[in-house]
Design a protein around this motif. Structure first.
Motif, mmCIF file in Angstrom:
data_model
loop_
_atom_site.group_PDB
_atom_site.id
_atom_site.type_symbol
_atom_site.label_atom_id
_atom_site.label_comp_id
_atom_site.label_asym_id
_atom_site.label_seq_id
_atom_site.Cartn_x
_atom_site.Cartn_y
_atom_site.Cartn_z
ATOM 1 N N ASP A 19 0.798 -1.284 0.701
ATOM 2 C CA ASP A 19 -0.260 -0.240 -0.567
ATOM 3 C C ASP A 19 0.775 1.328 0.053
ATOM 4 O O ASP A 19 2.605 1.019 0.391
ATOM 5 N N VAL A 20 -0.075 2.017 -0.209
ATOM 6 C CA VAL A 20 1.031 3.412 -0.360
ATOM 7 C C VAL A 20 -0.147 4.567 -0.182
ATOM 8 O O VAL A 20 -0.948 4.878 -0.150
ATOM 9 N N GLN A 21 0.569 5.536 0.500
ATOM 10 C CA GLN A 21 -0.709 6.745 0.890
ATOM 11 C C GLN A 21 0.670 8.289 0.677
ATOM 12 O O GLN A 21 2.025 8.275 1.284
ATOM 13 N N ASP A 22 -0.338 9.083 0.583
ATOM 14 C CA ASP A 22 -0.163 10.547 0.617
ATOM 15 C C ASP A 22 0.158 10.832 2.059
ATOM 16 O O ASP A 22 0.246 10.355 3.341
ATOM 17 N N PRO A 23 1.233 11.812 2.058
ATOM 18 C CA PRO A 23 1.870 12.536 3.379
ATOM 19 C C PRO A 23 0.131 12.882 4.027
ATOM 20 O O PRO A 23 0.780 13.185 5.540
ATOM 21 N N ALA A 24 -0.679 13.546 3.794
ATOM 22 C CA ALA A 24 -1.450 13.845 4.949
ATOM 23 C C ALA A 24 -2.294 13.158 5.036
ATOM 24 O O ALA A 24 -2.694 12.475 6.477
ATOM 25 N N GLU A 25 -2.548 11.477 3.714
ATOM 26 C CA GLU A 25 -3.554 10.288 4.724
ATOM 27 C C GLU A 25 -2.580 9.842 5.937
ATOM 28 O O GLU A 25 -3.045 9.397 7.104
ATOM 29 N N ASP A 38 2.484 20.057 11.281
ATOM 30 C CA ASP A 38 3.715 20.154 12.272
ATOM 31 C C ASP A 38 4.944 18.690 10.896
ATOM 32 O O ASP A 38 5.609 18.383 10.199
ATOM 33 N N TRP A 39 3.917 17.352 11.142
ATOM 34 C CA TRP A 39 3.613 16.551 10.346
ATOM 35 C C TRP A 39 4.610 16.575 8.684
ATOM 36 O O TRP A 39 5.330 16.399 8.241
ATOM 37 N N LEU A 40 3.377 17.446 8.091
ATOM 38 C CA LEU A 40 3.385 17.883 6.489
ATOM 39 C C LEU A 40 4.675 18.939 6.329
ATOM 40 O O LEU A 40 4.916 18.686 5.355
ATOM 41 N N ASP A 79 10.919 16.622 0.438
ATOM 42 C CA ASP A 79 10.558 16.010 -0.958
ATOM 43 C C ASP A 79 9.534 15.096 -0.318
ATOM 44 O O ASP A 79 9.859 13.893 -1.969
ATOM 45 N N VAL A 80 8.886 15.027 0.269
ATOM 46 C CA VAL A 80 7.821 13.121 -0.020
ATOM 47 C C VAL A 80 7.032 13.325 -0.523
ATOM 48 O O VAL A 80 5.999 14.524 -0.122
ATOM 49 N N THR A 81 6.552 12.664 -1.016
ATOM 50 C CA THR A 81 4.864 12.888 -2.054
ATOM 51 C C THR A 81 4.505 10.990 -0.880
ATOM 52 O O THR A 81 3.274 11.356 -1.603
ATOM 53 N N GLY A 82 4.899 10.532 -0.708
ATOM 54 C CA GLY A 82 4.256 9.277 0.128
ATOM 55 C C GLY A 82 4.900 8.220 0.544
ATOM 56 O O GLY A 82 5.949 8.799 0.509
ATOM 57 N N ILE A 83 4.073 7.702 1.155
ATOM 58 C CA ILE A 83 4.664 6.375 2.349
ATOM 59 C C ILE A 83 4.321 5.475 2.145
ATOM 60 O O ILE A 83 3.102 4.652 1.793
#
Length: 480
Positions: free
Chosen positions: A288-294, A317-319, A326-330
């Protein structure tokens, strides 16, 4: 006091406080609501006050109960498992039955409106624990290590197939509750040690290492059960790079991990780079991959911080921290390492979003062996091998109505990892005739004669097109 775990286990079993007993008593509606952290249906389902309902309310739902005469309240209070005041008993822990037939003890579940988590909070067994247990190889082993044992749930799965189990955690409270989990589950002889990463087992070797590590990627490590304090995804990286030093020949390490997707960088290169140089065959699967906000929302909910005064500050702070890198997803997934002893190790990195056959541990050794063997097989060896189509592989053809030839041919697995692969007519023809009786070379010659293709061209091309299908389990090399 020493016999309390035995007496409590007997009581739990006698009242039907097992995974099947709780599921049956709650019913589908209440159980599904609990998965959403809604307790009202479960409270309604347990309002009769019989022993099973009472234990569900006490241990699972965490609500005060009137002290029943059959519950050893004084012993439980002396052990720190409950508090008693004004005729009401309140649990201080979450005690849940587990699928192995044992029990897992952790801190109480945190739900919206509850007080903030303590820093040394011990999380219970949930989806991640179950995922790792489903992934881990089922083969019997001599020595096993559960690194970051938490509430001890992986040991419940390892106990039946490992001759010796060592379990470590950096959190002393986790080790305390894990040992209670094992005692309630009738598991003896676990060697529990405190420390970070591989520090507690320096110089030792294991046939199997498993870990559900503190993989959450956050600006700062606030909770030991989920965050390591390492920068970004550095803890999982270091865990992977260090693990081979602690594997016995032929040993396997299997863990869950999170990793960053960074703008301008292929995540496969990032995670594959962790395994490069380990000397082990490796298999990385992104589930799975999530965007930074999710991602931030998920872990703020996990700590019951939605709706609190600090929620927006923590979220922002997290965002901002993700944005600075330059994180686009996790990504979420599995990593397996196998010390095959080869001087030419291979690493496979892939994405599998589809549902797979569970437990993966029933066939993960076969997956790892196929990845390694296919990579090291020479072209001549492959042409001389007797291939057979894996069980459950289907062929699908599609194209315009009335067309002489299909536009696409797809091989699809109905078992195992349930992969699909678009193939050509030659691979499809091989799938129809490979049954382990004949080497590949004469089969290619027969197909060339039937199709009018050049046998030399087919022979030269076969290793290139068949290696991926072998590595992905559509074909196997017959050993009979």
């Amino acid at each position: 006091m020493n016999d309390l775990p035995d007496r409590l286990r007997e009581l739990l079993l006698d009242t039907g406080y097992t995974i099947d007993g709780v599921r049956e008593r709650l019913g589908t509606v209440a159980a599904t609501a609990l998965a959403r952290e809604e307790t009202v249906p479960a409270l309604r389902a347990t309002r009769d006050g019989d022993p099973l309902a009472t234990l569900i309310r006490l241990w699972w739902l965490g609500v005060p109960i009137e002290a029943p005469g059959w519950l050893p309240v004084d012993g439980l209070a002396a052990a720190g498992l409950v508090t008693s005041a004004g005729g009401l008993v309140t649990s201080t822990v979450h005690l849940q039955p587990w699928e192995t037939g044992g029990y897992v003890v952790s801190d109480r579940k945190v739900r919206p409106g509850d007080p903030a988590l303590r820093e040394d909070h011990v999380v219970g067994a949930g989806g991640a624990s179950a995922n790792l247990a489903q992934l881990v190889s089922r083969r019997p082993v001599g020595r096993a290590l559960d690194l970051g044992t938490g509430c001890g749930v992986q040991v419940l799965h390892l106990a039946g197939r490992a001759g010796e189990v060592v379990a470590t955690d950096v959190n002393p409270r986790a080790l305390e509750l894990a040992q209670l989990s094992w005692a309630l589950s009738g598991i003896e002889g676990v060697d529990a040690r405190r420390g970070s990463l591989f520090d507690p087992v320096e110089g030792e070797r294991f046939d199997l290492v498993v870990s559900n590590p503190p993989f959450v990627i956050s600006p700062r490590g606030r909770f030991t059960y989920r965050e390591s304090g390492f920068e970004a995804d550095g803890f999982c990286r270091d865990l992977v790079r260090l693990a081979p030093r602690f594997l016995s020949p032929g040993g396997t390490c299997q863990l869950l991990a999170n990793w960053l997707h960074v703008d301008g960088e292929d995540w496969r290169d990032r995670v594959g780079g962790w395994l490069a140089g380990t000397g082990c065959d490796g298999w990385v699967v992104q589930r799975d991959v999530q965007d930074p906000a999710e991602y931030a929302e998920l872990w703020l909910r996990d700590a019951a911080e939605q709706g609190t005064p600090r929620y927006r500050e923590l979220y922002d702070d997290w965002l901002a921290w993700f944005e600075s890198m330059d994180v686009t997803g996790i990504g979420f997934g599995w990593i397996s390492l196998h010390d095959s002893g080869s001087l030419d190790p291979v690493v496979r990195v892939e994405e599998l979003g589809q549902r797979v056959e569970l437990p993966v541990g029933e066939y993960v050794d076969e997956v790892l062996a196929s990845i390694g063997a296919t990579h090291r097989l020479t072209g001549e060896e492959l042409l001389g091998a007797r291939l057979e189509v894996a069980e459950g592989v289907l062929e699908e053809r599609s194209g315009p109505p009335g067309a002489e030839d299909p536009a696409t041919i797809v091989l699809r697995q109905t078992r195992g990892l349930r992969r699909s692969a678009r193939v050509g007519t030659v691979e499809a023809a091989l799938a129809g005739v490979c049954d382990g009786d004949y080497p590949l070379d004469p089969l290619l010659a027969a197909i060339a004669e039937l199709t009018g293709e050049d046998a030399g061209v087919l022979r030269a091309r076969a290793p290139e097109v068949l290696r991926p299908l072998l590595a992905e389990g559509f074909f196997h090399i017959s050993t009979s």
